[in-house]
Design an enzyme around this catalytic site. Structure first.
Site, mmCIF file in Angstrom:
data_model
loop_
_atom_site.group_PDB
_atom_site.id
_atom_site.type_symbol
_atom_site.label_atom_id
_atom_site.label_comp_id
_atom_site.label_asym_id
_atom_site.label_seq_id
_atom_site.Cartn_x
_atom_site.Cartn_y
_atom_site.Cartn_z
ATOM 1 N N SER A 105 52.730 74.393 -60.242
ATOM 2 C CA SER A 105 52.422 75.218 -59.069
ATOM 3 C C SER A 105 53.101 74.606 -57.851
ATOM 4 O O SER A 105 53.395 73.395 -57.842
ATOM 5 C CB SER A 105 50.901 75.234 -58.839
ATOM 6 O OG SER A 105 50.587 75.764 -57.567
ATOM 7 N N TYR A 116 42.193 71.744 -58.292
ATOM 8 C CA TYR A 116 43.407 72.430 -58.760
ATOM 9 C C TYR A 116 44.663 71.673 -58.315
ATOM 10 O O TYR A 116 45.561 71.404 -59.120
ATOM 11 C CB TYR A 116 43.420 73.860 -58.210
ATOM 12 C CG TYR A 116 44.569 74.725 -58.709
ATOM 13 C CD1 TYR A 116 44.473 75.406 -59.916
ATOM 14 C CD2 TYR A 116 45.742 74.862 -57.965
ATOM 15 C CE1 TYR A 116 45.516 76.209 -60.372
ATOM 16 C CE2 TYR A 116 46.786 75.663 -58.406
ATOM 17 C CZ TYR A 116 46.665 76.333 -59.611
ATOM 18 O OH TYR A 116 47.702 77.120 -60.056
#
Ligand code: NAD
Length: 266
Positions: A151, A164
């Site tokens: 990401s 995350y």
């Protein structure tokens, strides 16, 4: 031209979003594909059926990637059914968001368990399989390829999503360290770092005009990404077109990493 003809791939979390798009695109490029999923047999079987309709082999396999007892048999089955594996796409992931002071140990462990430990378990099993197999020069110059779906948050801090961001930061150095360890064996390991892609994981960020417009303030290219923006990059990383690329984080993010807050001079 089918760039991946004769190669065998496993895509985790492949019954929706980015994973589904990658599984379909690998199949379109000639690879046999295992569609890993955690729940929803019908949806996963439908993805496998769509891939088979293109003339390659495919099946759906249910496994929780955070559980070693699920992951090991998943790789045993691919060896039994396809005779080996050439491409792993480590895609399965989730979010359990909370303000940091309210984050529970369960929210922390679940996200690290799937996003980081899950990628570790699958990468380790893939490397074990690659090492047992020899190079097949007629299908690829590499012994094996691993594509990690990371990401932009492997580098951009993300308040309210500390678990995350920590998991994706972990994926970055895990990927690079595995790449360093196995490059001499001609195993290539890379990451794709998506920006904002239109999938169920971030539906709240794009489903209304108001949230979409707010999101666009973070995207210099002024459109949301689509799953196929990622699947095309995944096929490139899995194919010999990228044979000299290993240990790279490839950002597919419409410029999200260009500090858009500074576009008018800051
Ligand atoms: P998604 O929710 O559609 O896909 C995630 C998939 O992972 C789902 O199919 C889910 O069932 C599966 N999964 C979750 N836990 C699992 C487990 N324990 N075992 C096996 N499968 C499991 O969302 P997506 O956007 O397609 O996400 C795919 C990947 O892309 C994730 O790693 C996510 O972090 C990453 N990503 C997405 C975006 C985005 O904007 N959509 C941005 C950056 C990174």
């Amino acid at each position: 031209m089918q760039k991946l003809k004769g190669q065998r791939a496993l895509v985790t979390g492949a019954s929706s979003g980015i994973g589904k798009a990658i599984a379909l695109e690998l199949g379109r490029n000639g690879a046999d594909v295992v569609v890993n999923y955690r729940s929803g047999d019908d949806v996963a079987n439908a993805v496998a059926e769509e891939i088979r309709a293109g003339g390659v082999r495919a099946y759906a396999h249910r496994a929780d990637v955070s559980q070693e007892a699920d992951v090991v048999p998943m790789f045993q089955r691919i060896s039994a059914e396809f005779g080996g594996i050439d491409i792993l796409v480590n895609n399965a992931g989730l979010q359990k968001d909370a303000e940091f002071h309210d984050m529970t140990i369960d929210q922390w462990n679940t996200v690290i368990g799937v996003n980081l430990t899950g990628q570790f378990l699958c990468a380790r099993e893939a490397i074990r399989c690659f090492r047992r197999q020899g190079i097949r020069p007629e299908v690829s110059r590499a012994l094996g390829k691993i594509v990690c779906i990371s990401s932009v948050h492997e580098v951009i801090p993300w308040a309210g999503h500390v678990n995350y961001a920590a998991s994706k930061g972990g994926v970055m150095l895990m990927m690079k360290s595995i790449a360093q360890e196995y490059a001499p064996m001609r195993i290539r390991v890379n990451s794709i770092c998506p920006g904002a892609i239109r999938t169920p994981i971030n539906q709240g960020a794009w489903e209304t005009e108001e949230t979409y417009n707010a999101l666009m303030r973070l995207v210099p290219y002024k459109r949301i990404g689509e799953p196929d923006d990622i699947s095309k990059a995944a096929v490139w990383l899995a194919s010999d077109d990228s044979d000299y690329v290993t240990g790279a984080s490839i950002f597919v993010d419409g410029g999200m990493l260009l500090y858009p807050g500074f576009e008018n001079g800051g």
